[in-house]
Design a protein around this motif. Structure first.
Motif, PDB file in Angstrom:
ATOM      1  N   LEU A  39      74.736 -16.029  15.603  1.00 26.65           N
ATOM      2  CA  LEU A  39      75.239 -17.184  16.364  1.00 26.65           C
ATOM      3  C   LEU A  39      74.528 -18.481  15.942  1.00 26.65           C
ATOM      4  O   LEU A  39      74.657 -19.509  16.606  1.00 26.65           O
ATOM      5  CB  LEU A  39      75.066 -16.943  17.868  1.00 26.65           C
ATOM      6  CG  LEU A  39      75.767 -15.702  18.445  1.00 26.65           C
ATOM      7  CD1 LEU A  39      75.503 -15.581  19.944  1.00 26.65           C
ATOM      8  CD2 LEU A  39      77.276 -15.732  18.189  1.00 26.65           C
ATOM      9  N   ASP A  40      73.768 -18.366  14.854  1.00 30.32           N
ATOM     10  CA  ASP A  40      73.081 -19.538  14.295  1.00 30.32           C
ATOM     11  C   ASP A  40      72.225 -20.258  15.341  1.00 30.32           C
ATOM     12  O   ASP A  40      72.308 -21.485  15.502  1.00 30.32           O
ATOM     13  CB  ASP A  40      74.138 -20.497  13.704  1.00 30.32           C
ATOM     14  CG  ASP A  40      73.491 -21.526  12.789  1.00 30.32           C
ATOM     15  OD1 ASP A  40      72.355 -21.277  12.332  1.00 30.32           O
ATOM     16  OD2 ASP A  40      74.095 -22.588  12.567  1.00 30.32           O
ATOM     17  N   LEU A  41      71.436 -19.489  16.043  1.00 31.58           N
ATOM     18  CA  LEU A  41      70.659 -20.062  17.147  1.00 31.58           C
ATOM     19  C   LEU A  41      69.280 -20.559  16.705  1.00 31.58           C
ATOM     20  O   LEU A  41      68.687 -21.418  17.348  1.00 31.58           O
ATOM     21  CB  LEU A  41      70.484 -19.007  18.258  1.00 31.58           C
ATOM     22  CG  LEU A  41      71.769 -18.473  18.899  1.00 31.58           C
ATOM     23  CD1 LEU A  41      71.456 -17.346  19.882  1.00 31.58           C
ATOM     24  CD2 LEU A  41      72.529 -19.586  19.613  1.00 31.58           C
ATOM     25  N   ARG A  42      68.777 -20.009  15.603  1.00 31.91           N
ATOM     26  CA  ARG A  42      67.368 -20.261  15.268  1.00 31.91           C
ATOM     27  C   ARG A  42      67.041 -21.732  15.084  1.00 31.91           C
ATOM     28  O   ARG A  42      65.934 -22.169  15.378  1.00 31.91           O
ATOM     29  CB  ARG A  42      66.989 -19.495  13.997  1.00 31.91           C
ATOM     30  CG  ARG A  42      66.840 -18.012  14.234  1.00 31.91           C
ATOM     31  CD  ARG A  42      66.391 -17.312  12.967  1.00 31.91           C
ATOM     32  NE  ARG A  42      66.463 -15.874  13.142  1.00 31.91           N
ATOM     33  CZ  ARG A  42      65.464 -15.155  13.678  1.00 31.91           C
ATOM     34  NH1 ARG A  42      64.353 -15.729  14.050  1.00 31.91           N
ATOM     35  NH2 ARG A  42      65.610 -13.850  13.827  1.00 31.91           N
ATOM     36  N   LYS A  43      68.013 -22.489  14.567  1.00 33.86           N
ATOM     37  CA  LYS A  43      67.705 -23.903  14.300  1.00 33.86           C
ATOM     38  C   LYS A  43      67.360 -24.664  15.589  1.00 33.86           C
ATOM     39  O   LYS A  43      66.741 -25.728  15.534  1.00 33.86           O
ATOM     40  CB  LYS A  43      68.854 -24.573  13.574  1.00 33.86           C
ATOM     41  CG  LYS A  43      70.166 -24.612  14.341  1.00 33.86           C
ATOM     42  CD  LYS A  43      71.222 -25.369  13.529  1.00 33.86           C
ATOM     43  CE  LYS A  43      72.468 -25.599  14.360  1.00 33.86           C
ATOM     44  NZ  LYS A  43      73.625 -24.893  13.881  1.00 33.86           N
ATOM     45  N   ASP A  44      67.747 -24.113  16.719  1.00 39.48           N
ATOM     46  CA  ASP A  44      67.448 -24.770  17.996  1.00 39.48           C
ATOM     47  C   ASP A  44      66.402 -24.008  18.812  1.00 39.48           C
ATOM     48  O   ASP A  44      66.363 -24.116  20.038  1.00 39.48           O
ATOM     49  CB  ASP A  44      68.736 -24.932  18.809  1.00 39.48           C
ATOM     50  CG  ASP A  44      69.680 -25.909  18.140  1.00 39.48           C
ATOM     51  OD1 ASP A  44      69.201 -26.971  17.695  1.00 39.48           O
ATOM     52  OD2 ASP A  44      70.886 -25.602  18.025  1.00 39.48           O
ATOM     53  N   ILE A  45      65.591 -23.207  18.126  1.00 44.54           N
ATOM     54  CA  ILE A  45      64.492 -22.508  18.803  1.00 44.54           C
ATOM     55  C   ILE A  45      63.177 -22.912  18.141  1.00 44.54           C
ATOM     56  O   ILE A  45      63.089 -22.942  16.913  1.00 44.54           O
ATOM     57  CB  ILE A  45      64.636 -20.972  18.718  1.00 44.54           C
ATOM     58  CG1 ILE A  45      66.020 -20.509  19.202  1.00 44.54           C
ATOM     59  CG2 ILE A  45      63.540 -20.288  19.547  1.00 44.54           C
ATOM     60  CD1 ILE A  45      66.279 -19.022  19.027  1.00 44.54           C
ATOM     61  N   ARG A  46      62.186 -23.210  18.940  1.00 40.48           N
ATOM     62  CA  ARG A  46      60.843 -23.440  18.407  1.00 40.48           C
ATOM     63  C   ARG A  46      60.001 -22.230  18.786  1.00 40.48           C
ATOM     64  O   ARG A  46      59.701 -22.024  19.968  1.00 40.48           O
ATOM     65  CB  ARG A  46      60.211 -24.706  18.997  1.00 40.48           C
ATOM     66  CG  ARG A  46      60.998 -25.964  18.707  1.00 40.48           C
ATOM     67  CD  ARG A  46      60.955 -26.373  17.227  1.00 40.48           C
ATOM     68  NE  ARG A  46      61.893 -27.468  17.012  1.00 40.48           N
ATOM     69  CZ  ARG A  46      63.148 -27.306  16.577  1.00 40.48           C
ATOM     70  NH1 ARG A  46      63.602 -26.100  16.292  1.00 40.48           N
ATOM     71  NH2 ARG A  46      63.935 -28.351  16.397  1.00 40.48           N
ATOM     72  N   PHE A  47      59.651 -21.433  17.789  1.00 37.43           N
ATOM     73  CA  PHE A  47      58.821 -20.249  18.031  1.00 37.43           C
ATOM     74  C   PHE A  47      57.344 -20.652  18.067  1.00 37.43           C
ATOM     75  O   PHE A  47      56.997 -21.793  17.754  1.00 37.43           O
ATOM     76  CB  PHE A  47      59.076 -19.209  16.937  1.00 37.43           C
ATOM     77  CG  PHE A  47      60.472 -18.631  16.998  1.00 37.43           C
ATOM     78  CD1 PHE A  47      60.823 -17.752  18.015  1.00 37.43           C
ATOM     79  CD2 PHE A  47      61.438 -18.988  16.068  1.00 37.43           C
ATOM     80  CE1 PHE A  47      62.101 -17.233  18.089  1.00 37.43           C
ATOM     81  CE2 PHE A  47      62.724 -18.468  16.134  1.00 37.43           C
ATOM     82  CZ  PHE A  47      63.053 -17.591  17.144  1.00 37.43           C
ATOM     83  N   ASN A  48      56.501 -19.696  18.398  1.00 34.22           N
ATOM     84  CA  ASN A  48      55.052 -19.941  18.507  1.00 34.22           C
ATOM     85  C   ASN A  48      54.762 -21.138  19.412  1.00 34.22           C
ATOM     86  O   ASN A  48      53.840 -21.909  19.149  1.00 34.22           O
ATOM     87  CB  ASN A  48      54.435 -20.183  17.120  1.00 34.22           C
ATOM     88  CG  ASN A  48      54.605 -18.981  16.222  1.00 34.22           C
ATOM     89  OD1 ASN A  48      54.175 -17.885  16.581  1.00 34.22           O
ATOM     90  ND2 ASN A  48      55.248 -19.165  15.080  1.00 34.22           N
ATOM     91  N   SER A  49      55.570 -21.314  20.421  1.00 30.23           N
ATOM     92  CA  SER A  49      55.426 -22.478  21.305  1.00 30.23           C
ATOM     93  C   SER A  49      55.238 -21.993  22.738  1.00 30.23           C
ATOM     94  O   SER A  49      56.220 -21.790  23.461  1.00 30.23           O
ATOM     95  CB  SER A  49      56.678 -23.356  21.225  1.00 30.23           C
ATOM     96  OG  SER A  49      56.846 -23.847  19.925  1.00 30.23           O
ATOM     97  N   ARG A  50      54.014 -21.791  23.102  1.00 30.75           N
ATOM     98  CA  ARG A  50      53.740 -21.320  24.468  1.00 30.75           C
ATOM     99  C   ARG A  50      53.694 -22.514  25.418  1.00 30.75           C
ATOM    100  O   ARG A  50      52.888 -23.422  25.242  1.00 30.75           O
ATOM    101  CB  ARG A  50      52.411 -20.557  24.509  1.00 30.75           C
ATOM    102  CG  ARG A  50      52.079 -19.990  25.888  1.00 30.75           C
ATOM    103  CD  ARG A  50      50.816 -19.153  25.856  1.00 30.75           C
ATOM    104  NE  ARG A  50      50.978 -17.933  25.071  1.00 30.75           N
ATOM    105  CZ  ARG A  50      51.609 -16.825  25.483  1.00 30.75           C
ATOM    106  NH1 ARG A  50      52.139 -16.793  26.698  1.00 30.75           N
ATOM    107  NH2 ARG A  50      51.715 -15.781  24.707  1.00 30.75           N
ATOM    108  N   LEU A  51      54.558 -22.499  26.401  1.00 31.12           N
ATOM    109  CA  LEU A  51      54.604 -23.598  27.364  1.00 31.12           C
ATOM    110  C   LEU A  51      53.387 -23.533  28.270  1.00 31.12           C
ATOM    111  O   LEU A  51      53.088 -22.488  28.859  1.00 31.12           O
ATOM    112  CB  LEU A  51      55.889 -23.493  28.203  1.00 31.12           C
ATOM    113  CG  LEU A  51      56.115 -24.620  29.212  1.00 31.12           C
ATOM    114  CD1 LEU A  51      56.342 -25.956  28.503  1.00 31.12           C
ATOM    115  CD2 LEU A  51      57.305 -24.312  30.118  1.00 31.12           C
TER     116      LEU A  51
END
Ligand code: NAP
Length: 544
Positions: free
Chosen positions: A100-112
């Motif tokens: 679904l081409d979602l990765r471009k809108d995910i920031r990984f390694n990002s703990r809130l």
């Protein structure tokens, strides 16, 4: 990316890239909104990413433990086993993110670490551990209801020189257990899955048990072409059934219809012999709803006790040592009021020569030393301690983060006497915050993927309604929140649900108020209640 706050304001920031987060991202993007998801882990998976302990496997059947919103996903994905293991679930979610081409809108390694609603701007402001900042009008929280691990509070644990591992923080490099002495605390869903596997790998295992739980065999197996063909023909029907059954868990897909149908009828409609056969069929079929054979299993004390006795009776038939069998036998609480655990060879493991069981209610761990655990004044030497000791469930995922509403108070403070929510989704004083799998929702008592999907769509509709009507703020009213919270609490008063201590009521976390955290009214009732609110123009919310 280090700082986006100055450049742009997001429509929605999503917390988490598990089942709820990924679906939310897809749905809200389709609505034309500017959305970003942030995720603490380096990849998708949510709770499944972190729970990489050996044996981690879903207790809901894989055919029903996946998205239903996309015909593309339905057509292209094939599960390999009846109950998917952790790795396969992670692969599924990774594939969904790619497909679904979602990765471009995910920031990984990002703990809130911080989220605060700024009254002046009407925006949520976010800060992550790695120093990134974001701003968004809406905050959709989907961190997973069971994602904040807790450790046992036992004196001296910090002095123990062996390796201490929580099942939900399993090391990436697999520990070498060969010939080693392993202690394990916890016999819930995680413990019952990890124990049989590590017992085979280690020199000696000591299982420290506190509250034996009801347990059923999973009877996991590879899926066959017959299963796929059956699913192809029955998928829609099965999903309809899922959507309409009040509560539905694992273990049912492979059952005969006649046995499944009994679940919609009262136990008293069957003879003693028929009920026995139904329980036996469920046991043979496997899965956590073995005891949930009739619609009054969680309502009628006698029906529940019959199911409980059936499960108790099985232990003696598997475990050779009668004392060990007795220690493993659940007592003093009703079946289902603590989540029934599901696994492979759990009871059988106690017949192994290298496994000991210690009942810590009668022989508590007095303290840990550098080299082991002291029980009854004697040291049990250990090289490893595995803590399958559970989670600060439902509220913990958000209270470990500094989440502050419009008057500057944190969710941890506001929920100090127990969580108050409307539909488990919204909290008064926290405008434009929406929770998936929040306290006061039924998610953890249902097929969580199914409830997530329902909540994602409902929240997306609410956000779209807010946006299309030009409102800046959407928040639940105090009255709606109080009424819902009272309803959630009333549902357990004076009935079976009050009999057990567990994470369902927060009693596993020292100092946490003992209140029911999940909505026990059932998925169907909950969905109907949410639908009614939407159809009536959201009377439980105030828009401005
Ligand atoms: P859990 O059900 O809360 O079990 C924690 C275990 O640790 C309990 O046996 C508890 O005993 C014991 N414990 C905690 N502190 C202790 C202490 N100081 N001394 C002795 N024993 C102690 O946690 P979990 O097994 O991680 O499962 C949590 C939930 O996650 C499950 O109910 C399920 O919803 C989900 N889960 C699902 C799967 C799956 O799909 N198969 C797998 C894993 C987890 P007491 O009961 O006496 O408190």
């Amino acid at each position: 990316m280090t700082n986006t706050a100055d450049e742009e304001v997001l429509d929605v920031l999503i917390l988490g890239a598990g089942f709820g987060g990924l679906h939310s991202l897809h749905r809200l993007r389709e609505e034309g909104l500017k959305v970003l998801a942030i995720e603490a882990a380096p990849d998708t998976g949510g709770a499944w990413y972190w729970n990489r302990y050996p044996g981690a496997r879903c207790d809901v059947e894989s055919l029903a433990y996946c998205y239903t919103f996309s015909p593309i996903l339905d057509a292209e994905w094939k599960w390999t086993e009846r109950y998917a293991g952790r790795d396969e679930i992670c692969r599924y979610l990774q594939w969904v993110a790619d497909r679904l081409d979602l990765r471009k809108d995910i920031r990984f390694n990002s703990r809130l670490t911080k989220a605060a609603f700024d009254k002046a701007s009407g925006l949520w402001e976010f800060e992550t551990e790695n120093g990134a900042h974001y701003r968004a009008r809406h905050f959709l929280s989907s961190p997973g209801p069971i994602s904040a691990p807790i450790m046992p509070n036992i004196p001296g644990l910090d002095t123990f020189r062996g390796e201490v591992i929580h099942t939900a923080r399993w090391p990436e490099t697999y520990p070498d257990f060969a010939g080693k002495r392993v202690g394990i605390i916890g016999t819930g869903s995680s413990g019952t899955q990890v124990i049989p596997i590590v017992a085979e790998q280690c020199g000696h295992m000591t299982v420290f048990i506190r509250t034996p739980n009801f347990h059923a065999p999973a009877r996991n197996r590879p899926l066959t072409q017959n299963d796929y063909d059956w699913w192809e023909q029955n998928r829609d029907l099965t999903r309809d059934r899922l959507q309409n059954c009040l509560r539905w868990g694992g273990g049912d897909l492979m059952l005969d219809d006649s046995i499944n149908d009994a679940m919609f009828r009262k136990a008293s409609e069957f003879t003693d012999e028929e009920r026995r056969e139904i329980y036996e069929s469920r046991w043979e079929c496997g899965g956590g709803v073995v005891g949930w054979a009739f619609c009054d299993a969680m309502i009628d004390k006698d029906v529940n006790e019959e199911a409980a006795n059936f499960l108790r009776s099985k232990i003696k038939t598997i475990v050779n040592d009668p004392d060990v069998a007795e220690t493993l036998t659940p007592k003093g609480f009703a079946y289902g009021t603590k989540r029934c655990t599901v696994g492979t060879d759990f009871y059988e493991t106690f017949n192994r020569d290298n496994v000991d069981l210690i009942d810590v209610k009668t022989s508590p761990i007095e303290r840990f030393t550098e080299t082991g655990a002291i029980v009854d004044g004697r040291e049990i030497p250990l090289d490893f301690l595995i803590c399958a000791s559970g989670f600060d469930a439902l509220t913990g995922a958000l209270t470990v983060i500094d989440v502050r509403g419009e008057d500057g108070r944190s969710l941890a403070e506001v929920w100090g006497n127990g969580p108050h929510t409307y539909l488990g989704i919204s909290v008064q004083g926290f405008p434009n915050l929406y929770m998936i799998g929040g306290p006061g929702s039924p998610s953890v008592l249902t097929n969580v993927v199914m409830t997530n999907e329902m909540q994602v769509d409902w929240i997306a509709d609410l956000i779209c309604y807010t946006e299309k009507n030009g409102y800046k703020r959407c928040e639940t009213t105090a009255e709606a929140q109080d009424t819902w919270t009272q309803h959630v609490n009333d549902l357990v008063k004076g009935n079976l649900w009050e009999t057990a201590d567990s994470w369902y009521v927060g009693s596993n976390v020292p100092g946490k108020p003992r209140v029911i955290l999940a909505y026990v009214g059932g998925y169907g009732t909950y969905k109907a209640r949410c639908t009614e609110d939407r159809e009536q123009g959201y009377p439980g919310f105030r828009f401005s």
